[in-house]
Motif scaffolding. Structure first.
Motif, PDB file in Angstrom:
ATOM      1  N   LYS A 135      38.381  34.455 123.911  1.00  0.00           N
ATOM      2  CA  LYS A 135      37.897  33.519 124.931  1.00  0.00           C
ATOM      3  C   LYS A 135      38.408  32.098 124.720  1.00  0.00           C
ATOM      4  O   LYS A 135      38.516  31.304 125.669  1.00  0.00           O
ATOM      5  N   THR A 136      38.785  31.771 123.461  1.00  0.00           N
ATOM      6  CA  THR A 136      39.147  30.374 123.173  1.00  0.00           C
ATOM      7  C   THR A 136      40.566  30.191 122.643  1.00  0.00           C
ATOM      8  O   THR A 136      41.024  29.055 122.488  1.00  0.00           O
ATOM      9  N   CYS A 137      41.273  31.283 122.375  1.00  0.00           N
ATOM     10  CA  CYS A 137      42.607  31.166 121.770  1.00  0.00           C
ATOM     11  C   CYS A 137      43.575  30.477 122.731  1.00  0.00           C
ATOM     12  O   CYS A 137      43.462  30.605 123.947  1.00  0.00           O
ATOM     13  N   PRO A 138      44.532  29.708 122.166  1.00  0.00           N
ATOM     14  CA  PRO A 138      45.529  29.080 123.033  1.00  0.00           C
ATOM     15  C   PRO A 138      46.426  30.128 123.686  1.00  0.00           C
ATOM     16  O   PRO A 138      46.713  31.186 123.108  1.00  0.00           O
ATOM     17  N   LEU A 139      46.850  29.853 124.892  1.00  0.00           N
ATOM     18  CA  LEU A 139      47.670  30.791 125.653  1.00  0.00           C
ATOM     19  C   LEU A 139      49.087  30.265 125.731  1.00  0.00           C
ATOM     20  O   LEU A 139      49.314  29.071 125.936  1.00  0.00           O
ATOM     21  N   ASP A 140      50.053  31.140 125.556  1.00  0.00           N
ATOM     22  CA  ASP A 140      51.449  30.736 125.670  1.00  0.00           C
ATOM     23  C   ASP A 140      52.183  31.714 126.586  1.00  0.00           C
ATOM     24  O   ASP A 140      51.661  32.763 126.975  1.00  0.00           O
ATOM     25  N   LEU A 141      53.409  31.374 126.909  1.00  0.00           N
ATOM     26  CA  LEU A 141      54.197  32.181 127.848  1.00  0.00           C
ATOM     27  C   LEU A 141      54.489  33.565 127.285  1.00  0.00           C
ATOM     28  O   LEU A 141      54.457  34.557 128.016  1.00  0.00           O
ATOM     29  N   GLU A 142      54.744  33.653 125.992  1.00  0.00           N
ATOM     30  CA  GLU A 142      55.049  34.943 125.371  1.00  0.00           C
ATOM     31  C   GLU A 142      53.859  35.898 125.456  1.00  0.00           C
ATOM     32  O   GLU A 142      53.999  37.069 125.742  1.00  0.00           O
ATOM     33  N   GLU A 143      52.677  35.347 125.213  1.00  0.00           N
ATOM     34  CA  GLU A 143      51.474  36.177 125.288  1.00  0.00           C
ATOM     35  C   GLU A 143      51.228  36.653 126.713  1.00  0.00           C
ATOM     36  O   GLU A 143      50.822  37.800 126.941  1.00  0.00           O
ATOM     37  N   GLU A 144      51.473  35.779 127.668  1.00  0.00           N
ATOM     38  CA  GLU A 144      51.293  36.171 129.071  1.00  0.00           C
ATOM     39  C   GLU A 144      52.264  37.284 129.457  1.00  0.00           C
ATOM     40  O   GLU A 144      51.889  38.225 130.170  1.00  0.00           O
ATOM     41  N   ARG A 145      53.491  37.170 128.976  1.00  0.00           N
ATOM     42  CA  ARG A 145      54.471  38.231 129.267  1.00  0.00           C
ATOM     43  C   ARG A 145      54.023  39.558 128.659  1.00  0.00           C
ATOM     44  O   ARG A 145      54.196  40.629 129.276  1.00  0.00           O
ATOM     45  N   ARG A 146      53.459  39.506 127.455  1.00  0.00           N
ATOM     46  CA  ARG A 146      52.986  40.752 126.813  1.00  0.00           C
ATOM     47  C   ARG A 146      51.891  41.411 127.650  1.00  0.00           C
ATOM     48  O   ARG A 146      51.900  42.631 127.859  1.00  0.00           O
ATOM     49  N   ILE A 147      50.965  40.575 128.115  1.00  0.00           N
ATOM     50  CA  ILE A 147      49.868  41.120 128.908  1.00  0.00           C
ATOM     51  C   ILE A 147      50.389  41.681 130.235  1.00  0.00           C
ATOM     52  O   ILE A 147      49.991  42.776 130.668  1.00  0.00           O
ATOM     53  N   GLN A 148      51.287  40.937 130.878  1.00  0.00           N
ATOM     54  CA  GLN A 148      51.832  41.419 132.147  1.00  0.00           C
ATOM     55  C   GLN A 148      52.627  42.714 131.968  1.00  0.00           C
ATOM     56  O   GLN A 148      52.623  43.588 132.836  1.00  0.00           O
ATOM     57  N   LYS A 149      53.283  42.837 130.855  1.00  0.00           N
ATOM     58  CA  LYS A 149      54.019  44.067 130.558  1.00  0.00           C
ATOM     59  C   LYS A 149      53.060  45.251 130.430  1.00  0.00           C
ATOM     60  O   LYS A 149      53.323  46.356 130.912  1.00  0.00           O
ATOM     61  N   GLU A 150      51.918  44.984 129.770  1.00  0.00           N
ATOM     62  CA  GLU A 150      50.915  46.044 129.624  1.00  0.00           C
ATOM     63  C   GLU A 150      50.319  46.418 130.981  1.00  0.00           C
ATOM     64  O   GLU A 150      50.101  47.604 131.268  1.00  0.00           O
ATOM     65  N   ILE A 151      50.048  45.384 131.791  1.00  0.00           N
ATOM     66  CA  ILE A 151      49.521  45.650 133.136  1.00  0.00           C
ATOM     67  C   ILE A 151      50.526  46.477 133.939  1.00  0.00           C
ATOM     68  O   ILE A 151      50.162  47.414 134.676  1.00  0.00           O
ATOM     69  N   LYS A 152      51.800  46.138 133.801  1.00  0.00           N
ATOM     70  CA  LYS A 152      52.848  46.880 134.516  1.00  0.00           C
ATOM     71  C   LYS A 152      52.884  48.345 134.062  1.00  0.00           C
ATOM     72  O   LYS A 152      53.091  49.259 134.870  1.00  0.00           O
ATOM     73  N   LYS A 153      52.676  48.558 132.763  1.00  0.00           N
ATOM     74  CA  LYS A 153      52.625  49.932 132.254  1.00  0.00           C
ATOM     75  C   LYS A 153      51.503  50.711 132.930  1.00  0.00           C
ATOM     76  O   LYS A 153      51.654  51.873 133.290  1.00  0.00           O
ATOM     77  N   TRP A 154      50.346  50.065 133.098  1.00  0.00           N
ATOM     78  CA  TRP A 154      49.236  50.736 133.778  1.00  0.00           C
ATOM     79  C   TRP A 154      49.614  51.119 135.207  1.00  0.00           C
ATOM     80  O   TRP A 154      49.361  52.245 135.650  1.00  0.00           O
ATOM     81  N   LYS A 155      50.208  50.146 135.900  1.00  0.00           N
ATOM     82  CA  LYS A 155      50.580  50.409 137.300  1.00  0.00           C
ATOM     83  C   LYS A 155      51.647  51.502 137.392  1.00  0.00           C
ATOM     84  O   LYS A 155      51.590  52.368 138.275  1.00  0.00           O
ATOM     85  N   ASP A 156      52.624  51.451 136.467  1.00  0.00           N
ATOM     86  CA  ASP A 156      53.661  52.492 136.458  1.00  0.00           C
ATOM     87  C   ASP A 156      53.042  53.860 136.187  1.00  0.00           C
ATOM     88  O   ASP A 156      53.442  54.864 136.796  1.00  0.00           O
TER      89      ASP A 156
END
Length: 357
Positions: free
Chosen positions: A178-199
């Protein structure tokens, strides 16, 4: 809920991103813990469970519930033994709800929304699955409002805390999400996982459609087979009718041959009757000739002797009459034989006609 009518802010995207981290990382951690604890309670290793349930897993793959990639994760080439760390959320949920070795309730309705009072393992797994589906379908351009974020976060947090082993200190991990800093790399990792779900969902939908098409083809094939069976039955019936016709035709031919033979016998009998009739006429003529001859002999005797006959003449006269009556007996005997033969022939023909009828 996420709304498309309100302008997107950076905070809305951050809310969605942190929920995704909570479900993907926190949910995966808890689901792996549930899987390992279930195996421990059943006193079986993960590899032993997979080998024991391989037929079920193969059936799930044939139905499109598990993809080929997921199947290869469970049964990798080279004999590598998989662990729960090799599995993603989708595959863990599928295994927990499908395999008997985990000991979950097989009568649980995974398609229904669990009641708020239901806090069983099955109900919490189902809730995590539903949250995963909701979050994966929220667009990053739409994001999520703060009030929705707060409500969803609290619900997911309760599930994770309730189902995680105390040794994992899940409450601290949730606070970091809930409090960790967010960066572009982490967002890409999450989006990749979301894409795996959709695929995965797209692949499952494709496989389900293929299965539907296959079932339809199987139904059509079964219908064609039923039609073929009906045609075979009709052919057998026609063949049976043809055999009956052949038998009837053979019987008719035999009857015709018998009729021809009887007609021939009748003709022959008629010829015999004609011959017998001719013979009878000849006998009658012969009798007439004999009578005439006898009369001539009598007249001759009378002429020679007159009325005063000697013993010798009487003897001679007697001899003449004897010859006459002997000749009559012979002709009568021959005539009787001919008439007897004709009567027997008439009786035989009458018997044949009764048999034909």
């Amino acid at each position: 809920m996420a709304t498309g009518g309100q302008p997107q802010t950076l905070d809305n995207r951050i809310f969605l991103f942190r929920l995704q981290i909570l479900v993907i990382d926190g949910g995966l951690l808890v689901l792996r813990n549930i899987l390992d604890q279930s195996l421990t309670s059943q006193c079986i290793t993960f590899s032993a469970c997979l080998n024991q349930e391989k037929s079920t897993i193969t059936r799930l793959k044939s139905r499109g519930v598990i993809t080929q990639i997921q199947f290869d994760v469970l049964f990798p080439a080279g004999g590598k033994v998989p662990t729960s760390s090799d599995l993603d959320i989708t595959l863990i949920i599928c295994l927990l709800r499908s395999l008997k070795c985990f000991g979950l309730n097989k009568k649980f309705d995974w398609g229904a929304t669990p009641a708020p009072t239901d806090v069983t393992v099955e109900a919490d797994i189902c809730r995590l699955k539903n949250f995963r589906n909701k979050i994966s379908h929220i667009s990053t351009t739409t994001a999520i409002q703060q009030n929705d974020f707060t409500a969803w976060w609290n619900d997911i947090e309760q599930i994770l805390v309730r189902r995680c082993s105390p040794a994992l200190n899940i409450q601290q991990t949730i606070g970091e999400f809930k409090t960790c800093p967010l960066d572009l790399e982490e967002e890409r990792r999450i989006q990749k996982e979301i894409k795996k779900w959709k695929d995965y969902e797209d692949e499952v939908d494709r496989l389900k459609q293929e299965m539907t098409d296959v079932r339809k083809k199987v139904t059509d094939v079964k219908k064609d087979l039923e039609d073929i069976k009906e045609n075979v039955t009709d052919v057998k019936k026609v063949k049976k009718d043809l055999e009956y016709v052949k038998e009837s035709d053979t019987a008719m031919k035999r009857n015709l041959e018998d009729i021809k033979a009887n007609v021939t016998n009748v003709k022959k009998g008629l010829e015999d009757v004609k011959e017998n009739d001719t013979a009878v006429k000849r006998n009658i003529e012969g009798i007439k000739e004999n009578v005439t001859e006898v009369k001539r002999d009598i007249d001759e005797i009378k002429r020679r002797q007159g009325t005063d006959e000697t013993r010798q003449d009487r003897q001679k006269k007697g001899n003449i009459f004897q010859r006459f009556f002997e000749r009559r007996r012979y002709n009568r005997s021959k005539t009787s034989k001919i008439l007897l033969k004709y009567a027997m022939h008439v009786v035989f023909q009458t018997w044949n006609k009764s048999n034909l009828c």
